[in-house]
Design a protein around this motif. Structure first.
Motif, PDB file in Angstrom:
ATOM      1  N   SER A 211       6.280   6.513  -0.538  1.00 10.92           N
ATOM      2  CA  SER A 211       6.431   6.990   0.212  1.00 10.92           C
ATOM      3  C   SER A 211       6.193   6.620   1.515  1.00 10.92           C
ATOM      4  O   SER A 211       4.917   6.744   1.240  1.00 10.92           O
ATOM      5  N   LYS A 212       7.001   6.706   2.363  1.00  9.73           N
ATOM      6  CA  LYS A 212       6.199   6.718   3.674  1.00  9.73           C
ATOM      7  C   LYS A 212       4.995   8.569   4.269  1.00  9.73           C
ATOM      8  O   LYS A 212       4.060   8.348   4.976  1.00  9.73           O
ATOM      9  N   HIS A 213       5.722   8.917   2.998  1.00 13.91           N
ATOM     10  CA  HIS A 213       4.718  10.478   3.642  1.00 13.91           C
ATOM     11  C   HIS A 213       4.084  10.610   2.016  1.00 13.91           C
ATOM     12  O   HIS A 213       5.028  10.319   1.538  1.00 13.91           O
TER      13      HIS A 213
ATOM     14  N   SER B 178      -0.985   9.790   5.414  1.00 19.43           N
ATOM     15  CA  SER B 178       0.093  10.591   6.340  1.00 19.43           C
ATOM     16  C   SER B 178       0.909  12.400   6.810  1.00 19.43           C
ATOM     17  O   SER B 178      -0.274  12.502   6.271  1.00 19.43           O
TER      18      SER B 178
ATOM     19  N   PRO C  61      10.862   9.114  -2.646  1.00 18.81           N
ATOM     20  CA  PRO C  61      10.736   8.486  -1.075  1.00 18.81           C
ATOM     21  C   PRO C  61      11.957   7.860  -0.195  1.00 18.81           C
ATOM     22  O   PRO C  61      11.827   7.854   1.311  1.00 18.81           O
TER      23      PRO C  61
ATOM     24  N   MET D  60      11.054  10.843   1.236  1.00 20.22           N
ATOM     25  CA  MET D  60      10.098  11.425   1.977  1.00 20.22           C
ATOM     26  C   MET D  60       9.297  12.593   1.422  1.00 20.22           C
ATOM     27  O   MET D  60       8.616  13.473   1.688  1.00 20.22           O
TER      28      MET D  60
END
Length: 315
Positions: free
Chosen positions: A100-102, A159, A63, A66
């Motif tokens: 993770s954000k993406h 995302s 994470p 990403m």
């Protein structure tokens, strides 16, 4: 199947039943439960759990970067799916981006800088090329490990899914994503042609050469609705929680089926994708000349008539 045909089949199947063995049950294994993947696997860049029996949830676990692909992640993906391929406690795999954000930011450019330093230490061009050949082959084999794994692989994308991530998901069997997901085949923007599977699998997955070439030549990002319209993904979800719920629910349904039937189906689908229809027919004939004699077939037929739920042995 009409009554006469079923009666004939039923009579034939009854001759296959061993005396004293109940019809609808696990005929080979003592238990129908599966062990928890978190206790069996220990990867640094991946996290494995078992949310429901015979379903393994594989999460990217970088994470802080990403989920960018560094050499360790490439290597561990291949090791993971090679092991799941032979794991009797795994019948279906769900692959997600974890916390993770993406889903993934694509290739890790810091890792590519390390490769550049390795190449800089080699003066002769042929030997530098040999280093690159081995590296590219490793990365190609990583992506192909999803396709080569006999267990169906469901990817759940949230995302961004960039570059290596898009290459990866084209090797999966089923692709779901959130409505905020977006994709990009980014390689031309960093001065190279995609070389780990997208140029080979992406056109086959969506069946639209013009669209794939547009994306490959421009590296433009495209949103989830465009991905859904062109068939890259088959379902859209409002958020990450609903996405994982839907992916695991589908995996649970598949895991309840005969593993012999499901794995035989995937083997033939993969084989038939780049062979003639007749070659595909010959291939499945070879598979089913054995599988039609399996206890799974007997179990499923008997259960469907007795309205019971079949339990299948580990495979």
């Amino acid at each position: 199947m009409n009554k006469v045909a079923f009666s004939t089949l039923f009579s034939s199947l009854r001759t296959m039943i061993r005396p004293g063995v109940p019809i609808v049950r696990n005929l080979c294994a003592a238990t129908s439960s599966s062990s928890d993947a978190s206790e069996k696997y220990n990867f640094k860049t991946l996290k494995l759990t078992t949310p429901t029996p015979f379903v393994v949830h594989v999460e990217f676990n970088r994470p802080d970067r990403m989920n960018a692909f560094n050499r360790q992640l490439w290597t561990e993906i291949k090791d993971c799916f090679d092991q799941l391929h032979n794991d009797p406690d795994c019948r279906v795999v769900v692959l997600s981006g974890g916390t993770s954000k993406h889903f993934t930011a694509g290739i890790d450019l810091f890792d590519m800088m390390k490769l550049g330093q390795e190449m800089g230490a080699i003066e002769e061009v042929g030997r530098r090329g040999r280093l690159l050949e081995g590296t590219i082959k490793l990365y190609q084999d990583c992506i192909s490990s999803l396709e080569n794994c006999y267990k169906p692989v469901i990817v759940a994308v949230h995302s961004a899914c960039i570059g290596a991530g898009l290459n990866l998901i084209t090797a999966a069997d089923i692709r779901y994503c959130t409505r905020d997901a977006w994709f990009s085949l980014k390689e031309v923007d960093i001065g190279l042609a995609a070389d780990v599977g997208a140029l080979q699998r992406f056109p086959r997955v969506v069946g639209n050469q013009s669209w794939v070439r547009e994306l490959s030549f421009t590296a433009r990002k495209f949103a989830s609705d465009e991905a859904f319209t062109h068939g890259l993904v088959s379902r859209l979800f409002d958020n990450r929680e609903e996405l994982l719920k839907g992916a695991i629910k589908l995996a649970e349904e598949i895991a309840s089926k005969s593993p012999i039937a499901v794995q035989g189906t995937k083997k033939n689908l993969v084989f038939s994708a780049d062979h003639t229809i007749q070659e595909g027919l010959d291939h499945i004939r070879g598979i089913n000349m054995l599988n039609l004699q399996s206890e799974d077939f007997l179990n499923a037929i008997m259960a469907s008539q007795s309205k019971e739920t079949p339990v299948f042995a580990k495979l």
